[in-house]
Design an enzyme around this catalytic site. Structure first.
Site, mmCIF file in Angstrom:
data_model
loop_
_atom_site.group_PDB
_atom_site.id
_atom_site.type_symbol
_atom_site.label_atom_id
_atom_site.label_comp_id
_atom_site.label_asym_id
_atom_site.label_seq_id
_atom_site.Cartn_x
_atom_site.Cartn_y
_atom_site.Cartn_z
ATOM 1 N N GLU A 263 1.062 -1.108 0.014
ATOM 2 C CA GLU A 263 0.028 0.010 -0.164
ATOM 3 C C GLU A 263 1.024 1.139 -0.001
ATOM 4 O O GLU A 263 1.561 1.412 0.930
ATOM 5 C CB GLU A 263 -0.863 0.028 0.994
ATOM 6 C CG GLU A 263 -2.119 0.680 1.287
ATOM 7 C CD GLU A 263 -3.007 0.690 2.327
ATOM 8 O OE1 GLU A 263 -3.352 1.754 3.110
ATOM 9 O OE2 GLU A 263 -2.975 -0.366 3.093
ATOM 10 N N ASP B 233 -5.401 9.479 8.846
ATOM 11 C CA ASP B 233 -4.354 8.968 9.512
ATOM 12 C C ASP B 233 -3.915 9.708 10.704
ATOM 13 O O ASP B 233 -3.980 10.703 10.969
ATOM 14 C CB ASP B 233 -3.157 9.359 8.338
ATOM 15 C CG ASP B 233 -3.378 8.525 7.024
ATOM 16 O OD1 ASP B 233 -3.371 7.104 7.089
ATOM 17 O OD2 ASP B 233 -3.220 9.082 5.890
#
Length: 264
Positions: A49, A60
């Site tokens: 990824e 995030d």
């Protein structure tokens, strides 16, 4: 056939779970970023990824936010990442590569132009955490009619009423967010994580992968009967940073995780 499908089919035939890593594109610089991709393929990572740096990475936590910021300061952008992927593909790298990015990056590039470039350089999947299922029409229209680049779906513990809708036509694998909040929460999984994963597994026609907060294979040991693989992000970034992007450290960590993930 999409590289993700090929890899997961091979693992299924061998009775193995997938190990997926997240790495921020452009760190510690673009040349060593490409080296880390090559090292991971050699070590046995099943899917990479590749995070595209963005100024406001809302899904995030602090580790990936900081990595994204540092990469932006180095001048990383989507054009340079496309070039890097094209170069490693030209060297014979065949590991499935998934872009994890935010939709603004795609809109700025141009949706059709972005999809065309993904197909050209060999990007196998797209994870777009800020693009709800109901708003995927434009990019799906651009992706329609080919099977080399997939739009991958994410589900979370609060997706209970939406799991069947999200997964029914999903491709590649389903990314199961294991906790509420952002990435990097140190195995602090949702209290009903098993029940949630079982629901996704029952509904999904394709493999399901568990991510957010995973550090080692022990973190998912009691869930291996439900998931098809594990995704490690923040921990892997911290590990690389701690050891100065020592490729031997990356290789050792990957081999150990893979071995322990697939021990009975």
């Amino acid at each position: 056939m999409n590289r993700i499908d090929q890899k997961l089919q091979t693992l299924q035939e061998k009775g193995e779970k997938a190990f997926i890593t997240y790495m921020t594109a452009g760190l510690p610089d673009m040349e060593r970023c490409k080296e880390l991709i090559r090292t991971q393929e050699k070590a046995g990572t099943d899917v990479i990824e590749l995070g595209i740096p963005f100024s406001d990475p809302v899904a995030d936590g602090p580790v990936i936010q900081q990595a994204s910021y540092e990469s932006i300061l180095l001048g990383t952008n989507i054009t340079k990442v496309f070039q890097a992927v094209e170069e490693v593909r030209g060297e014979g790298v065949e590991i499935p590569i998934v872009f994890m990015l935010y939709y603004n990056t795609i809109l700025h590039y141009g949706v059709q132009a972005f999809v065309d470039r993904c197909l050209q350089v060999g990007v196998d999947g797209l994870l777009i955490p800020d693009l709800p299922y109901e708003e995927q029409g434009e990019i799906n229209a651009c992706l329609d009619g080919q099977d080399t680049t997939y739009l991958l779906q994410l589900v979370s513990p609060i997706s209970a009423d939406r799991i069947e809708m999200i997964t029914k036509e999903a491709k590649g694998f389903v990314y199961c967010v294991s906790s509420m909040g952002v990435t990097g929460q140190a195995a602090d999984f949702h209290k009903e994580v098993r029940s949630y994963l079982e629901k996704v597994k029952a509904a999904s026609p394709i493999p399901i992968m568990m991510g957010f907060g995973i550090r080692n294979a022990e973190d998912v040991a009691n869930l291996k009967d439900t998931i098809d693989g594990a995704i490690v992000g923040s921990y892997f970034i911290n590990l690389m940073k701690q050891y100065g992007y020592d490729m031997s450290v990356a290789e050792q960590y990957i081999r150990k995780f893979k071995k322990e993930l697939n021990e009975n």
